[in-house]
Design an enzyme around this catalytic site. Structure first.
Site, short mmCIF file in Angstrom:
data_model
loop_
_atom_site.label_atom_id
_atom_site.label_comp_id
_atom_site.label_asym_id
_atom_site.label_seq_id
_atom_site.Cartn_x
_atom_site.Cartn_y
_atom_site.Cartn_z
N ASP A 1 6.75 19.38 -19.08
CA ASP A 1 6.42 19.77 -20.46
C ASP A 1 5.67 21.12 -20.44
OD1 ASP A 1 6.18 19.87 -23.19
OD2 ASP A 1 4.80 18.18 -23.36
N HIS B 1 12.05 19.25 -18.92
CA HIS B 1 11.26 19.44 -20.15
C HIS B 1 10.37 20.68 -20.01
CE1 HIS B 1 9.40 17.27 -23.77
NE2 HIS B 1 8.91 18.49 -23.75
N HIS C 1 10.31 12.66 -28.57
CA HIS C 1 8.85 12.78 -28.55
C HIS C 1 8.34 11.71 -29.52
CE1 HIS C 1 5.06 15.46 -28.80
NE2 HIS C 1 4.79 14.33 -29.45
#
Ligand code: DOR
Ligand code: ZN
Length: 436
Positions: free
Chosen positions: A300, A73, A192
């Site tokens: 992320d 990610h 998400h």
């Protein structure tokens, strides 16, 4: 060479074992404590055990040797967002942090929602990336799933089931249909999941109310309900124990939710603004108690410049850089014996590889020969020594262990601050049909 040749495993391993050995890692301490040599050639591990003489040998005595991490990610930006990051700076940041495969998310500008867009993104990365990479397909009401799969998307998503920086939310009806289509391809849907309530969003405390952990858990349950077609679902960046418990699918957690809380920043500072938000210290500690249920740790990595982050809280983009600090923060926990080396390898390398159906890196014959070699002395993280273009880190001052050396496909690609271009590869998904 990263994608395995398409052969029966026994034949494939025979081909690999007979490849010429080009690198030997000597005296590697394996996760079970055994000490051995790892030989590699043609990009793969060719032999485990006493090694033959070889041109290039690295003595790993006293080092923590981990397989290259797969960060499933990251947001590598580029294009009109080149001021935040580009493939060269983002991939350097990855390698310097022991990550040899990154999976780029499709909420670029423009988003990756067409085969042509995916092709352009791949071409940009092929030109500039120093590490292996894959590109996911965006999902909206108009997505043509099969063409995206055939164009080489590795997975679908992150699918925004709530809006976020550069991501527009899709409805339950669209998500249900998306699951049907993705399930029929046998692909992975990454989600998400959040719920938003309309209260003023003016600091880290209210941001946590706008996008609460209870709302996240509810969204996770809604996603489960939408998945009538039993699609393989991966929940991105879950930020609370309750959401993890609710998830039916694989669970990803970020280092920022494990190592940071609202207390880590001045509450009015958007440096700590991220979606899902940083929670309270109490909830952060709770998250660690779920370590065994967490399938994947991913960063992320969402680089935004300091100028952007210094805007009024409500206007500042959400997200923080993290691809370079993920493994160093966790390796420091291994040295402190707070987590096991085997669990770290699973969550950062073998499980993401299995979920994404790419060859795993590691200590067995036929594995990708990607390794990061960590010294056993922790250091402190400082933003100005990192490689992301955004130039800052939310983990300033945290204890960490950075790799001194990184091997990718059996080639040394990073050594004490210096990068060498190895043979980075694009990892298309299982549906890829070469047309151009
Ligand atoms: O904080 C976030 N930033 N969350 C996301 O989901 C997107 C990301 C970004 O792209 O900046
Ligand atoms: Zn997200």
């Amino acid at each position: 060479m990263v994608q395995a040749p398409c052969l029966y495993p026994a034949i494939r391993n025979y081909v690999i074992m007979t490849a010429r050995t080009t690198l030997v890692l000597k005296n590697v301490t394996m996760p079970d404590g055994r000490v051995t040599d790892i030989s590699s050639g043609s990009g793969y591990v060719t032999h485990v055990g006493s090694s033959q003489p070889c041109d290039h040998t690295i003595d790993c005595t006293g080092l923590l040797v981990l397989p290259g991490a797969v960060d499933m990610h990251v947001h590598m930006r580029g294009g009109v967002q080149f001021e935040k990051e580009d493939w060269q700076t983002g991939s350097r940041s990855a390698l310097a942090g022991g990550v040899t495969v990154v999976v780029d998310q499709p909420n670029t500008i423009p988003p990756v929602t067409s085969p042509g867009g995916l092709f352009d993104r791949v071409e940009d990365a092929k030109k500039h990336s120093l590490c292996n990479f894959a590109i996911n397909s965006g999902v909206d009401a108009l997505t043509s799933f099969e063409p995206m799969w055939q164009a080489g998307a590795l997975a679908f998503g992150e699918i925004f089931f709530a809006p976020s920086s550069y991501g527009e939310a899709i409805s339950e009806a669209v998500l249900r249909q998306a699951f049907e289509r993705i399930a029929s391809l046998g692909a992975l849907a990454t989600i998400h999941a959040e719920k938003i309530i309309p209260v003023p969003d003016q600091d880290l405390v209210s941001h946590d109310q706008v996008r609460s952990s209870e709302g996240e858990a509810e969204a996770v349950r809604d996603v489960n309900q939408c998945n009538k077609s039993r699609c393989r679902v991966h929940f991105c960046h879950l930020s609370s124990s309750a959401s993890i418990e609710a998830a039916s699918g694989s669970v990803e957690v970020t280092p920022h939710h494990l190592f940071l809380s609202q207390d880590s920043f001045d509450p009015s500072s958007a440096l700590g603004k991220v979606n899902p938000p940083l929670r309270t210290e109490e909830k952060r500690r709770e998250l660690w108690k779920r370590w065994n249920r967490i399938d994947v740790i991913a960063s992320d990595h969402a680089p935004h410049t300091l100028d952007e982050k210094r805007a009024a809280f409500v206007d500042a983009p959400a997200g923080m850089p993290g691809v370079e600090t993920m493994m160093p923060l966790l390796a420091a926990k291994v040295l402190k014996r707070e987590i096991s080396v085997a669990s770290l390898i699973e969550k950062t390398s073998s499980t993401p590889a299995n979920l994404l159906r790419i060859q795993k890196a590691g200590f067995d014959i036929g594995n990708r020969a990607d390794f990061a070699l960590y010294p056993k002395e922790p250091a402190k993280i400082t933003g100005d020594t990192l490689h992301s273009k955004c130039g800052w880190t939310p983990f300033e001052g945290h204890r960490a262990v950075f790799p001194g050396r990184v091997i990718m496909g059996g080639e040394q690609v990073y050594f004490e601050g210096e990068f060498t271009k190895g043979s980075p590869e694009w990892l298309p998904g299982g549906g890829y049909r070469k047309t151009r």
